[in-house]
Design an enzyme around this catalytic site. Structure first.
Site, PDB file in Angstrom:
ATOM      1  CD  GLU A   1      -1.716  -2.431   1.673  1.00  0.00           C
ATOM      2  OE1 GLU A   1      -0.472  -2.756   1.679  1.00  0.00           O
ATOM      3  OE2 GLU A   1      -2.697  -3.035   2.075  1.00  0.00           O
ATOM      4  N   GLY A   2       2.175   1.351   0.466  1.00  0.00           N
ATOM      5  CA  GLY A   2       2.932   2.254   0.386  1.00  0.00           C
ATOM      6  C   GLY A   2       3.177   2.616  -0.904  1.00  0.00           C
ATOM      7  CG  HIS A   3       5.656   0.006  -3.503  1.00  0.00           C
ATOM      8  ND1 HIS A   3       5.784  -1.168  -2.835  1.00  0.00           N
ATOM      9  CD2 HIS A   3       6.881   0.415  -3.636  1.00  0.00           C
ATOM     10  CE1 HIS A   3       7.021  -1.311  -2.342  1.00  0.00           C
ATOM     11  NE2 HIS A   3       7.804  -0.308  -3.059  1.00  0.00           N
TER      12      HIS A   3
ATOM     13  CB  ILE B   1       1.416   3.631   3.777  1.00  0.00           C
ATOM     14  CG1 ILE B   1       1.137   4.747   2.678  1.00  0.00           C
ATOM     15  CG2 ILE B   1       0.099   2.944   3.870  1.00  0.00           C
ATOM     16  CD1 ILE B   1       0.311   5.712   2.973  1.00  0.00           C
TER      17      ILE B   1
ATOM     18  CG  ASP C   1      13.148   3.949   1.980  1.00  0.00           C
ATOM     19  OD1 ASP C   1      13.736   3.341   2.804  1.00  0.00           O
ATOM     20  OD2 ASP C   1      12.342   3.403   1.091  1.00  0.00           O
TER      21      ASP C   1
ATOM     22  CD  GLN D   1      15.237   5.394  -1.704  1.00  0.00           C
ATOM     23  OE1 GLN D   1      16.184   4.395  -1.888  1.00  0.00           O
ATOM     24  NE2 GLN D   1      13.970   5.369  -2.107  1.00  0.00           N
TER      25      GLN D   1
ATOM     26  CB  SER E   1       9.377  -5.113   0.010  1.00  0.00           C
ATOM     27  OG  SER E   1       8.720  -4.059  -0.701  1.00  0.00           O
TER      28      SER E   1
END
Ligand code: PAF
Length: 282
Positions: free
Chosen positions: A35-37, A176, A150, A153, A186
């Site tokens: 769900e984050g992606h 999320i 991240d 990043q 992941s």
């Protein structure tokens, strides 16, 4: 939705869209989407005419003893998710398409990559910057979407885009979380049942730090010590780092002022997980 495997195919597609004056949004990922992606792709879908997502497990950003071989992969499930969100193209290259035998050029960065994850993963950000720069050159997006989970990043990519004069708007999107607070990742899939419960120590520690900061504590060391102590209370957890840094420069700070990033990395068994919060003090 199309799944393209070669750089030439992506370039041809993008050229056609640009000729039509369309705004291209890009979501770089390593797949095994959650769900984050999805939140990044949904935001790109809302803000752009066309959306490209890349799925590429980038060997260059993994250290020798890290999880490159075991990194989870599921192109079928990823494709279904992308399709349901309205992604137009998935770019899914082979490693040989991205790095041919003679590959020897890198994007390296000083400063922002030395603290936090850069300390325990010394080659990681060189790999991230190099692959993201390559992906940007291939996709030439107008906007690119990255998650705040991240956070280092995200800061590194913003700096790279500024330093190298890339004409791309970087959009940072909120973390999320699962219903119980664990940040989506992941790598959560590596956790067994007991470790999954123990992993809640990350979000609880983040909440503890956030409460201290919000109730007026400005001494970074006091906050860090309390957070480390909290992690130590979970037998399956081992702290990699707890740090407070300036949000833009990723330099350590002794006092809470300006915009700070409070970030942690914790091993739960063999799985290394990260979490953070951002605090802006006027
Ligand atoms: O955040 C990730 O999944 C990766 O670091 C990225 C940005 C796709 C580069 O490989």
């Amino acid at each position: 939705m199309e799944i393209l495997k070669t750089i030439n195919e992506v370039r041809a597609k993008i050229k056609q869209w640009k000729r039509e004056g369309l705004i291209v949004g890009f979501v770089p990922t390593m797949g095994y989407l959650h769900e984050g992606h999805a939140s990044l792709m949904e935001r790109a879908r809302k803000e752009c005419d066309r959306v490209v997502a890349s799925i590429f497990v980038n060997p260059m950003q993994f250290g020798v003893n890290e999880d490159l071989d075991s990194y989870p992969r599921d192109l079928d499930a990823d494709s279904k998710l992308c399709d349901s969100i309205g992604v137009d193209v998935i770019f899914h290259p082979e490693v040989s398409e991205m790095y041919d035998g003679g590959f020897c050029s890198y994007v390296d960065m000083n400063g922002l990559t030395k603290e936090l994850c850069g300390k325990s993963r010394p080659i990681h950000f060189r790999g991230v910057c190099t692959v993201v720069c390559k992906l940007f050159n291939i996709v030439t997006p107008d906007k690119a979407y990255f998650g705040q989970k991240d956070a280092q990043q995200l800061a590194v990519i913003r700096r790279m885009v500024k330093d190298l004069n890339m004409d791309i708007e970087i959009v940072g999107c909120p973390i999320i979380r699962e219903a119980d607070g664990l940040a989506k990742s992941s790598r959560n899939t590596y956790l067994n049942e007991q470790e999954r419960k123990a992993a809640l120590i990350l979000s609880r520690t983040i909440r503890l730090g956030e409460d201290m900061v919000k109730s007026g504590e400005t001494d970074a060391q006091k906050i860090i010590s309390a957070m480390k102590e909290n992690i130590a209370s979970e037998p399956l957890a081992k702290t990699d780092y707890v740090d407070i840094v300036d949000l833009d420069t990723i330099e350590k700070t002794d006092t809470i002022k300006g915009s700070v990033l409070v970030a942690i990395a914790v091993f739960i068994g063999k799985t290394r997980l990260i979490d953070n919060f951002i605090y802006k003090k006027d």
